[in-house]
Design an enzyme around this catalytic site. Structure first.
Site, PDB file in Angstrom:
ATOM      1  N   ASP A 185      81.569  60.802 -62.151  1.00 19.36           N
ATOM      2  CA  ASP A 185      81.554  59.337 -62.183  1.00 19.36           C
ATOM      3  C   ASP A 185      82.871  58.878 -62.781  1.00 19.36           C
ATOM      4  OD1 ASP A 185      80.068  56.720 -62.030  1.00 19.36           O
ATOM      5  OD2 ASP A 185      80.565  56.762 -64.163  1.00 19.36           O
ATOM      6  N   GLU A 269      82.317  59.136 -55.818  1.00 25.50           N
ATOM      7  CA  GLU A 269      81.999  57.903 -55.125  1.00 25.50           C
ATOM      8  C   GLU A 269      83.232  57.413 -54.385  1.00 25.50           C
ATOM      9  OE1 GLU A 269      79.355  54.139 -56.700  1.00 25.50           O
ATOM     10  OE2 GLU A 269      80.437  55.444 -58.064  1.00 25.50           O
ATOM     11  N   CYS A 325      63.516  60.357 -61.519  1.00 28.96           N
ATOM     12  CA  CYS A 325      62.381  60.066 -60.642  1.00 28.96           C
ATOM     13  C   CYS A 325      62.783  59.279 -59.403  1.00 28.96           C
ATOM     14  CB  CYS A 325      61.300  59.311 -61.416  1.00 28.96           C
ATOM     15  SG  CYS A 325      61.813  57.648 -61.880  1.00 28.96           S
ATOM     16  N   CYS A 344      59.898  56.555 -65.302  1.00 25.28           N
ATOM     17  CA  CYS A 344      59.543  57.790 -65.995  1.00 25.28           C
ATOM     18  C   CYS A 344      59.822  57.741 -67.492  1.00 25.28           C
ATOM     19  CB  CYS A 344      60.248  58.983 -65.348  1.00 25.28           C
ATOM     20  SG  CYS A 344      62.041  58.913 -65.502  1.00 25.28           S
ATOM     21  N   ASP A 351      76.781  56.615 -67.419  1.00 23.65           N
ATOM     22  CA  ASP A 351      77.759  57.373 -66.627  1.00 23.65           C
ATOM     23  C   ASP A 351      77.247  58.763 -66.251  1.00 23.65           C
ATOM     24  OD1 ASP A 351      79.317  55.172 -66.982  1.00 23.65           O
ATOM     25  OD2 ASP A 351      80.531  56.034 -68.584  1.00 23.65           O
TER      26      ASP A 351
HETATM   27 ZN    ZN Z   1      62.977  57.604 -63.795  1.00 27.72          ZN
END
Ligand code: ZN
Length: 395
Positions: A185, A269, A325, A344, A351
């Site tokens: 990142d 990215e 999740c 979750c 980051d």
């Molecule tokens: Zn989560």
């Protein structure tokens, strides 16, 4: 693959004068050709039977008149003005393809450079032979082996550099240490955060130098126009700019070398978007060099080590998605450094979470590349070394 090595030159006084003269000649030829291009373009708008301007015709036209009209030009290598007009041709090509803006006239002091094709110079250890100049000392020897393509000589502040482009064959470096896949990142305040949790903060001295640059610029703006002191202050500012650019380049090379040495597959990215808010969100070292340069370095270095770079679509919400999740937040402000996932309950470092998501994207896109089903989100590069992993912008 094309690689460029930029080396500082140590010309003596006579040679430095000659370098400036060659750069002046190249600038003159470039500007002459640009003006002529514009004139011919206007002419064929009114009279469509006239040929459209092109660089090869302009070079012939220039050669036909230079002995008569610009005799002083014969003092420098005839290659310099020729290459300058060819560069104008590529500048127009880039413009027509939508990759660049309309070519502008070169300015003295800002565009002091010229390019030589490979039959015009010779490199021998720490020196380079330039026509009409003789051997000029270089601060270091050429780093890459391979067929030499061209040399671009340019001035930054008061120092001359040569950027030698080499068409390097396959390099046999030790393969990546093979820690597998990493997501990176590119940071707001930190240069880069890895999915392993490691942080690269970038060159430490950069902040101090940028501060000094601001002070020098302010002092320059207070100097009286045309005064000796203004000239001196201007040179100080230009030198500081050069130091900062050098440091940024070093920082970027360190990051990309470390990443490619340690990891086989690197997910980042895609920030290489035209008009991307002038990289406001990027760390200073990357913002200063541009994302394109980071990507270029990653691509050629992974190609050396047999690895690959996976570019993840910039619309992929890497920061807002929970890497645990898959829950996605509607909004995550830039200032928020930590957040708890409502799905979750995991507390995320912004980051690191984004980096893990990029890593996961890299994994899934390489799997699907083999399995045949593309996610449509990522673009895999590497192995063969893409043609883009090319020459660094010669400025
Ligand atoms: Zn989560």
């Amino acid at each position: 693959m094309f690689l460029a090595h930029r080396i500082a030159l140590d010309p003596n006084n006579v040679q430095a004068t000659c370098l400036a003269r060659a750069a002046g000649t190249a600038r003159f030829a470039y500007n002459w050709a640009l003006a002529e291009w514009q004139r011919q373009y206007e002419a064929c708008k009114t009279l469509p039977s006239l040929p459209r301007p092109n660089e090869a015709a302009l070079r012939r036209q220039f050669n036909a008149i230079k002995r008569e009209q610009f005799p002083w030009m014969l003092e420098v290598s005839k290659n310099a003005p020729q290459m300058a007009i060819m560069q104008l041709g590529s500048a127009f090509q880039n413009f027509f393809a939508g990759r660049a803006r309309y070519p502008t006239f070169r300015r003295k002091g800002r565009n002091d450079r010229f390019t030589l094709s490979n039959d015009q110079f010779r490199v021998d250890g720490r020196r380079i032979r330039i026509p009409k100049l003789g051997w000029v000392r270089m601060r270091e020897a050429l780093r890459f082996a391979g067929r030499i393509v061209s040399a671009a000589v340019s001035r930054t502040a008061d120092r001359w550099y040569v950027s030698i482009t080499v068409d390097a064959p396959d390099l046999h470096l030790p393969p990546a240490e093979n820690q597998g896949v990493v997501g990176v990142d590119l940071g707001v305040t930190r240069m880069a955060t890895l999915s392993t949790g490691e942080i690269f903060s970038g060159p430490k001295a950069l902040g101090a130098l940028l501060y000094r640059l601001r002070r020098l610029s302010r002092s320059l703006s207070r100097k009286v126009k045309g005064s000796r002191n203004r000239v001196k202050a201007k040179l100080k500012v230009a030198r500081m700019h050069a130091r900062i650019a050098h440091l940024r380049r070093e920082g970027l090379h360190q990051l990309t070398s470390t990443l490619t040495r340690r990891f086989h597959t690197i997910g980042i990215e895609d920030l290489n978007v035209k008009g991307m808010l002038s990289n406001r969100h990027l760390a200073r070292a990357i913002a200063g060099m541009g994302f394109g340069e980071l990507r270029r370095q990653l691509e050629y270095k992974t190609a050396w080590q047999g690895g690959q770079v996976v570019i993840v679509d910039r619309w992929y919400p890497s920061s807002k998605t929970c890497s645990g999740c898959g829950d996605r937040l509607a909004e995550l402000e830039l200032a928020v450094r930590h957040w708890t996932c409502p799905g979750c309950g995991v507390l995320h470092d912004r980051d690191i979470n984004a980096a893990i998501n990029l890593r996961n994207m890299a994994v899934s896109s390489t799997v699907s590349a083999c399995g045949g089903e593309g996610s449509g989100l990522a673009d895999t590069r590497g192995e063969t070394g893409s043609s883009e992993a090319g020459v660094q912008p010669q400025s």
